[in-house]
Design a protein around this motif. Structure first.
Motif, PDB file in Angstrom:
ATOM      1  N   GLY A 208       0.782  -1.217   0.000  1.00 36.79           N
ATOM      2  CA  GLY A 208       0.000   0.000   0.000  1.00 36.79           C
ATOM      3  C   GLY A 208       0.818   1.273   0.000  1.00 36.79           C
ATOM      4  N   SER A 209       2.100   1.170   0.347  1.00 34.91           N
ATOM      5  CA  SER A 209       2.959   2.362   0.362  1.00 34.91           C
ATOM      6  C   SER A 209       3.681   2.575  -0.963  1.00 34.91           C
ATOM      7  N   LEU A 210       3.467   1.670  -1.921  1.00 38.51           N
ATOM      8  CA  LEU A 210       4.136   1.749  -3.223  1.00 38.51           C
ATOM      9  C   LEU A 210       3.188   2.328  -4.267  1.00 38.51           C
ATOM     10  N   PRO A 211       3.728   2.938  -5.311  1.00 38.00           N
ATOM     11  CA  PRO A 211       2.864   3.428  -6.397  1.00 38.00           C
ATOM     12  C   PRO A 211       2.463   2.275  -7.309  1.00 38.00           C
ATOM     13  N   PRO A 212       1.202   2.192  -7.721  1.00 37.71           N
ATOM     14  CA  PRO A 212       0.793   1.115  -8.625  1.00 37.71           C
ATOM     15  C   PRO A 212       1.307   1.286 -10.049  1.00 37.71           C
ATOM     16  N   ILE A 213       1.728   2.495 -10.390  1.00 35.61           N
ATOM     17  CA  ILE A 213       2.308   2.772 -11.708  1.00 35.61           C
ATOM     18  C   ILE A 213       3.711   3.331 -11.497  1.00 35.61           C
TER      19      ILE A 213
ATOM     20  N   THR B 229      -7.452  -2.447 -14.260  1.00 36.30           N
ATOM     21  CA  THR B 229      -6.544  -3.202 -13.379  1.00 36.30           C
ATOM     22  C   THR B 229      -5.886  -4.363 -14.115  1.00 36.30           C
ATOM     23  N   ARG B 230      -6.401  -4.752 -15.282  1.00 32.24           N
ATOM     24  CA  ARG B 230      -5.823  -5.871 -16.034  1.00 32.24           C
ATOM     25  C   ARG B 230      -4.516  -5.505 -16.721  1.00 32.24           C
ATOM     26  N   ALA B 231      -4.262  -4.216 -16.875  1.00 33.00           N
ATOM     27  CA  ALA B 231      -3.058  -3.772 -17.584  1.00 33.00           C
ATOM     28  C   ALA B 231      -1.801  -4.056 -16.762  1.00 33.00           C
ATOM     29  N   THR B 232      -0.726  -4.428 -17.435  1.00 40.13           N
ATOM     30  CA  THR B 232       0.573  -4.620 -16.776  1.00 40.13           C
ATOM     31  C   THR B 232       1.602  -3.587 -17.234  1.00 40.13           C
ATOM     32  N   LYS B 233       1.336  -2.963 -18.380  1.00 38.26           N
ATOM     33  CA  LYS B 233       2.209  -1.898 -18.881  1.00 38.26           C
ATOM     34  C   LYS B 233       1.343  -0.768 -19.413  1.00 38.26           C
ATOM     35  N   VAL B 234       1.834   0.462 -19.263  1.00 45.05           N
ATOM     36  CA  VAL B 234       1.098   1.616 -19.768  1.00 45.05           C
ATOM     37  C   VAL B 234       2.094   2.688 -20.193  1.00 45.05           C
ATOM     38  N   ASP B 235       1.896   3.221 -21.391  1.00 49.17           N
ATOM     39  CA  ASP B 235       2.739   4.297 -21.905  1.00 49.17           C
ATOM     40  C   ASP B 235       2.009   5.628 -21.764  1.00 49.17           C
ATOM     41  N   LEU B 236       2.701   6.594 -21.203  1.00 46.92           N
ATOM     42  CA  LEU B 236       2.217   7.975 -21.214  1.00 46.92           C
ATOM     43  C   LEU B 236       2.765   8.625 -22.478  1.00 46.92           C
ATOM     44  N   VAL B 237       1.877   9.075 -23.345  1.00 43.01           N
ATOM     45  CA  VAL B 237       2.277   9.649 -24.631  1.00 43.01           C
ATOM     46  C   VAL B 237       1.893  11.130 -24.658  1.00 43.01           C
ATOM     47  N   ILE B 238       2.890  11.974 -24.878  1.00 45.98           N
ATOM     48  CA  ILE B 238       2.671  13.414 -24.943  1.00 45.98           C
ATOM     49  C   ILE B 238       3.160  13.909 -26.299  1.00 45.98           C
TER      50      ILE B 238
ATOM     51  N   ASP C 217       0.970  -2.544 -11.557  1.00 41.77           N
ATOM     52  CA  ASP C 217       0.859  -3.739 -10.716  1.00 41.77           C
ATOM     53  C   ASP C 217      -0.525  -3.764 -10.065  1.00 41.77           C
ATOM     54  N   LYS C 218      -1.311  -4.792 -10.410  1.00 39.68           N
ATOM     55  CA  LYS C 218      -2.679  -4.895  -9.888  1.00 39.68           C
ATOM     56  C   LYS C 218      -2.705  -5.110  -8.376  1.00 39.68           C
ATOM     57  N   ALA C 219      -1.784  -5.907  -7.861  1.00 41.73           N
ATOM     58  CA  ALA C 219      -1.757  -6.168  -6.419  1.00 41.73           C
ATOM     59  C   ALA C 219      -1.480  -4.885  -5.638  1.00 41.73           C
ATOM     60  N   ILE C 220      -0.555  -4.077  -6.145  1.00 35.04           N
ATOM     61  CA  ILE C 220      -0.270  -2.793  -5.483  1.00 35.04           C
ATOM     62  C   ILE C 220      -1.488  -1.878  -5.579  1.00 35.04           C
ATOM     63  N   ARG C 221      -2.160  -1.889  -6.712  1.00 35.25           N
ATOM     64  CA  ARG C 221      -3.354  -1.060  -6.894  1.00 35.25           C
ATOM     65  C   ARG C 221      -4.407  -1.405  -5.842  1.00 35.25           C
TER      66      ARG C 221
END
Length: 245
Positions: A33-38, A198-207, A232-236
């Motif tokens: 819970g203290s970690l960022p999910p992304i 929550t099913r995603a394991t990777k996500v790109d931020l595109v600017i 990470d779904k578990a962290i989320r």
């Protein structure tokens, strides 16, 4: 063997100290819970530009430089945003409750853009998107869209109004009201998105940024910045609930 009262007390004190150190160690290391999910991926693709990843700072950051434009991005946990903005007489502009649907929640990044070119660049919040490995895209929320989200779900009161006024001061969109970033200028602020699945394991931020031409007869050219993050779904699921500080 006979132990004196002093010896017994020494043993008890030692046990208390050990227990305190153990508890302190657990508190320091923290749980999921203290970690960022992304967070930044472990292996950065080689074709993204001049990339610097700083995992020591919190939140961890990815910085990319291309053609004299530097863009830095980091993900902010909802709990950390609550500590900043969901306090006193103000509701965080990024507020949501766990019972809300995914599309009514937010994932928020902090983005800094520095234009070291001799010509201006253009920023448009509608050209910022999250792309996850399930094939879904999530458009950045403009001030208007985020306002509509919050009012629809939470209603309007003085705390909501104060949060929406705060949003005008902290959103990246508001730092370039006419969309232009002048030569030598830096803008920075928060960039909210609809929460990813929550099913995603990777996500790109595109600017996507547009570069003004070097000559009067030239055309604006697109410069795309892609920031590779993992999810990470578990962290989320382990994240703390919304808190009013």
């Amino acid at each position: 063997m006979v132990c004196s009262k002093d010896s017994v007390w020494h043993v008890w004190i030692l046990l208390i100290v050990i227990a305190g150190l153990t508890a302190g160690g657990c508190a320091t290391s923290g749980g999921l819970g203290s970690l960022p999910p992304i967070f930044p991926v472990e292996e950065i693709p080689p074709d993204l530009g001049d990339v610097v990843v700083d995992r020591e700072v919190k939140p961890a950051t990815i910085e990319i430089t291309k053609d004299n434009i530097t863009v830095e991005a980091k993900y902010y946990r909802a709990y950390d945003l609550d500590r900043k903005f969901n306090r006193g007489s103000m509701t965080s502009p990024f507020f949501y409750r766990e019972a809300w649907h995914q599309g009514e929640k937010t994932d928020v990044f902090y983005v800094k853009i520095t234009n070291n070119r001799q010509q201006p660049i253009l920023f448009d919040v509608s050209k910022c998107v999250l792309k996850d490995d399930t094939g879904a895209d999530y458009q950045a929320l403009s001030y208007k869209e985020n306002t509509e989200r919050l009012l629809y779900k939470a209603g309007r009161d003085i705390k909501i109004n104060n949060g929406l006024e705060k949003a005008k001061e902290i959103l990246l969109e508001m730092m370039a009201p006419d969309g232009e970033i002048a030569p030598g200028q830096t803008i920075e602020g928060y960039l909210p998105f609809q929460m990813i699945t929550t099913r995603a394991t990777k996500v790109d931020l595109v600017i996507d940024l547009e570069k003004a031409p070097d000559t009067p007869i030239g055309r604006y050219r697109l410069e795309q910045f892609v920031f590779p993050f993992a999810h990470d779904k578990a962290i989320r699921y382990a994240q703390p609930a919304t808190v009013q500080f």
